[in-house]
Scaffold this active site. Sequence first.
Site, PDB file in Angstrom:
ATOM      1  N   HIS A 143       0.835  -1.211   0.000  1.00 10.54           N
ATOM      2  CA  HIS A 143       0.000   0.000   0.000  1.00 10.54           C
ATOM      3  C   HIS A 143       0.878   1.273   0.000  1.00 10.54           C
ATOM      4  CE1 HIS A 143      -2.902   2.931   1.501  1.00 10.54           C
ATOM      5  NE2 HIS A 143      -3.853   2.058   1.588  1.00 10.54           N
ATOM      6  N   GLU A 186      -1.141   1.233  -5.222  1.00  9.20           N
ATOM      7  CA  GLU A 186      -0.962   0.029  -4.422  1.00  9.20           C
ATOM      8  C   GLU A 186      -0.994  -1.222  -5.299  1.00  9.20           C
ATOM      9  OE1 GLU A 186      -4.114   0.275  -1.469  1.00  9.20           O
ATOM     10  OE2 GLU A 186      -4.009   2.463  -1.676  1.00  9.20           O
TER      11      GLU A 186
END
Length: 299
Positions: A169, A271
């Site tokens: 992320h 991400e």
Amino acid sequence: MNLDALNDDFGIPGKIQFEAGHGGLPMAKVSNDNCLGEMYLHGAHVTGYQPLGSDPLLWMSGESFFFPDKPIRGGVPLCWPWFGAHPTDPELPQHGLARIADWDVASTNQLADDTSEVVMRLTDNAETRAAWAHPFELMMRACFGEELTLELTISNSGDEPFDSATAIHTYFAVENIEAVTIRGLAGRQFTDQLDNNALKLQSGSLRFRAEVDRVYVDSEDDVVIEQEGRPAVHVSKTGSRSTVVWNPWIAKSQRMPDFPDDGYQTMVCVETTNAESDVRTLQPGRTHVIRQVVAPVDG
Ligand code: TA6
């Protein structure tokens, strides 16, 4: 493990040093001929990557928590084994247990061309089993060099298959979000998290004038984060067919206690994920590797 033991076992003089970071949490500090880097044992969380002669490529919140039971805000949180809210139990932590667990150092190495490799490991324990019953091993390998390699190896060490959702992320630093263009996702479908997960089509490149929270599906594409007046950043991946793009914009920035109200102006998340239709079922004894490579694009 204390810092002296970490440095005795895994320090590499002049390259990788373990220190007490924010909140006294132990971290690996990397300095080599290519870059500077940082990686906390908490969440195996990379919090810094700065190629020599370049600005930092990762965004960190100046208001991040550094508490054992909270995720660090910014850098590269690892979301696993679920992405977003737990599918059935709202009491369980958002984005899974990996990013709030304390990992161990498995190894450190200096690779060719002076890239520094730090590998951290998390295996199931009483705490993880209380949230998620399956035996597992995670190995997070970060290679700090001319580019940053972020590689998570997920192993099913139990005798039952399990579903594995993951997000590397990554928070990227930008000078001004309104001068950013994301290229590489044109023509891909995405579920819009801000519109009841409606399935939509990305036409052309992506720019930001409001909150964006999208899961691009069936996409193994590289992505380029372009910024007027700044070098672009190339993001490539393997082991993933979904990509999340997120900017919280104003209202959500104000709602997050560990996120500056104006933080949305200088960050964007791209991400590398196994999310939604790309969640992977891992059979007993099998392994899945998901990798993101971040490279500054030469001038
Ligand atoms: O990046 C996608 C996302 O799921 C967003 O919806 C936003 O919630 C973000 O993750 C950050 O989540 P966190 O739990 O770290 O605040």
